[in-house]
Design an enzyme around this catalytic site. Structure first.
Site, PDB file in Angstrom:
ATOM      1  N   CYS A   1       0.826  -1.220   0.000  1.00  0.00           N
ATOM      2  CA  CYS A   1       0.000   0.000   0.000  1.00  0.00           C
ATOM      3  C   CYS A   1       0.860   1.270   0.000  1.00  0.00           C
ATOM      4  O   CYS A   1       1.677   1.478   0.894  1.00  0.00           O
ATOM      5  CB  CYS A   1      -0.894  -0.008   1.237  1.00  0.00           C
ATOM      6  SG  CYS A   1      -1.812   1.537   1.455  1.00  0.00           S
TER       7      CYS A   1
HETATM    8  N1  GSH Z   1      -6.850   7.232   2.757  1.00  0.00           N
HETATM    9  C1  GSH Z   1      -6.315   6.237   3.588  1.00  0.00           C
HETATM   10  C2  GSH Z   1      -6.374   5.016   2.802  1.00  0.00           C
HETATM   11  C3  GSH Z   1      -5.301   4.044   2.842  1.00  0.00           C
HETATM   12  C4  GSH Z   1      -5.752   2.983   1.864  1.00  0.00           C
HETATM   13  O1  GSH Z   1      -6.491   3.289   0.911  1.00  0.00           O
HETATM   14  N2  GSH Z   1      -5.346   1.749   2.085  1.00  0.00           N
HETATM   15  C5  GSH Z   1      -5.801   0.705   1.217  1.00  0.00           C
HETATM   16  C6  GSH Z   1      -4.657  -0.134   0.703  1.00  0.00           C
HETATM   17  S1  GSH Z   1      -3.600   0.818  -0.360  1.00  0.00           S
HETATM   18  C7  GSH Z   1      -6.707  -0.210   2.013  1.00  0.00           C
HETATM   19  O2  GSH Z   1      -6.333  -0.721   3.054  1.00  0.00           O
HETATM   20  N3  GSH Z   1      -7.931  -0.422   1.521  1.00  0.00           N
HETATM   21  C8  GSH Z   1      -8.865  -1.321   2.114  1.00  0.00           C
HETATM   22  C9  GSH Z   1     -10.257  -0.761   2.107  1.00  0.00           C
HETATM   23  O3  GSH Z   1     -10.405   0.462   1.938  1.00  0.00           O
HETATM   24  O4  GSH Z   1     -11.195  -1.546   2.300  1.00  0.00           O
HETATM   25  C10 GSH Z   1      -4.982   6.639   4.075  1.00  0.00           C
HETATM   26  O5  GSH Z   1      -4.364   7.469   3.427  1.00  0.00           O
HETATM   27  O6  GSH Z   1      -4.603   6.114   5.119  1.00  0.00           O
END
Ligand code: GSH
Length: 334
Positions: A37
């Site tokens: 990520c």
């Molecule tokens: N906007 C958040 C998002 C982080 C994010 O999008 N992580 C993704 C992986 S790259 C995730 O875990 N997605 C799972 C989901 O949203 O269900 C941040 O910046 O912390």
């Protein structure tokens, strides 16, 4: 016990270290990430760069499966540390799914179950966008001077960083996702252009500053933000997210040299990068984009070798597509 947490939306908890509620203490905080990520990568990069690996412990989810469109059941931990190299069991609670950590923090939790998640063993929370801003200095009071002095948001560069950050975030860091997850042709056509407009602009900015970092001699948070996306660009975003108007290695000599320098010369960058996790996450967890879940073997190598130390020798590249050039022209110079 509570989680100090996560996402940029309203669904998380917010807090910063150091503060009366969350003091800078060794062994108090635990970071949950995925090596795939880019947002978690920022935090892990800082953890390596600032010598926080003994101060903040870590658990690493597997890169796939991801869960359904609502994020259910979401990221999981391997049953043992051998199951998927680089992924770890949940070192704190031995849970199988990341969502269970969210529910430990709040049984009524209604948000997404994303990485990164920062857990405070005593109380609290944070978010990853803010993590990039405050984690670099969070533990300075207990760090040796040589790492405490690494300042990614130095006073004299703040205005420039603040001028570049919004469009870098929107067109590059989030931009590749907007193009990649586009649901229609029109949506894709519209969203792929700013990605390359911004890369063209960055190519010129780095050339003008003379490297080795985005703003010249000093590494700043812009380098971390950009690294987390560009290290995934040729490897994943070009083919999987259809960001293929150009590649970093072929069309952007300056950005490519910057990227090589970050990877080969900055240990914290290299040590926080795992290409298997990166490639298999995108290609094996987005069934709608890649239904057969076959992970392409290339490009090879993942990052080219041979950093050019004389930046003046580099040709300034860029994608010449008319819409990209037009978009580039609209981005304000810092
Ligand atoms: N906007 C958040 C998002 C982080 C994010 O999008 N992580 C993704 C992986 S790259 C995730 O875990 N997605 C799972 C989901 O949203 O269900 C941040 O910046 O912390």
């Amino acid at each position: 016990m509570t989680a100090i947490h996560t996402p940029s939306t309203n669904d998380g908890w917010h807090g910063t270290i150091p503060s009366p509620q969350f003091p800078a203490e060794k062994g108090r905080y635990h970071l949950y990430i995925g090596l795939f990520c880019p947002f978690a990568h920022r935090a892990n990069f800082i953890r390596h760069l600032k010598g926080l690996t003994d101060i903040i412990s870590i658990s690493i989810v597997k890169p796939y499966p991801k869960g359904d469109e609502n994020g259910w059941p979401g990221w999981r931990f391997p049953a043992s540390d051998d199951e998927y190299p680089g992924a770890t069991v949940d070192h704190l609670f031995g849970e199988d799914y990341l969502h269970k950590i969210y529910f430990r923090a709040d049984p009524e939790y209604k948000g997404r179950y994303s990485v990164p998640l920062l857990w405070d063993k005593k109380a609290g929370v944070a978010e990853s966008a803010e993590l990039l801003r405050w984690l670099p200095t969070a533990f300075n009071e207990i760090l040796p001077q040589n790492v405490a002095s690494i300042d990614l948001y130095p006073e004299h560069l703040r205005d420039t960083i603040d001028a570049i950050t919004p469009w870098m975030q929107s067109h590059v860091n989030a931009g590749v996702y907007k193009a990649g997850f586009a649901a229609t042709q029109e949506d894709y056509d519209e969203n792929v252009i700013p990605v390359f407009g911004a890369l063209n602009k960055l190519e010129r900015i780095i050339a003008a500053n003379g490297g080795p970092f985005v703003l010249g001699e000093t590494m700043t948070e812009l380098d971390i933000r950009l690294y987390a996306t560009l290290i995934r660009f040729d490897t994943v975003y070009v083919q999987h997210f259809k960001c293929n108007l150009g590649t970093i290695r072929h069309d952007y000599p300056v950005l490519n040299n910057w990227l090589k320098g970050m990877f080969w010369d900055v240990e914290a960058a290299r040590n926080s990068t795992d290409f298997r996790h990166i490639k298999e996450n995108y290609t094996k967890s987005h069934g709608d984009i890649n239904p057969k879940a076959i992970t392409p073997m290339g490009p090879f190598p993942d990052v080219e070798e041979g950093v050019e130390r004389d930046w003046k020798k580099l040709r300034i590249g860029g994608v010449k597509h008319p819409a990209v050039l037009e978009y580039e022209g609209k981005i304000p110079s810092p």
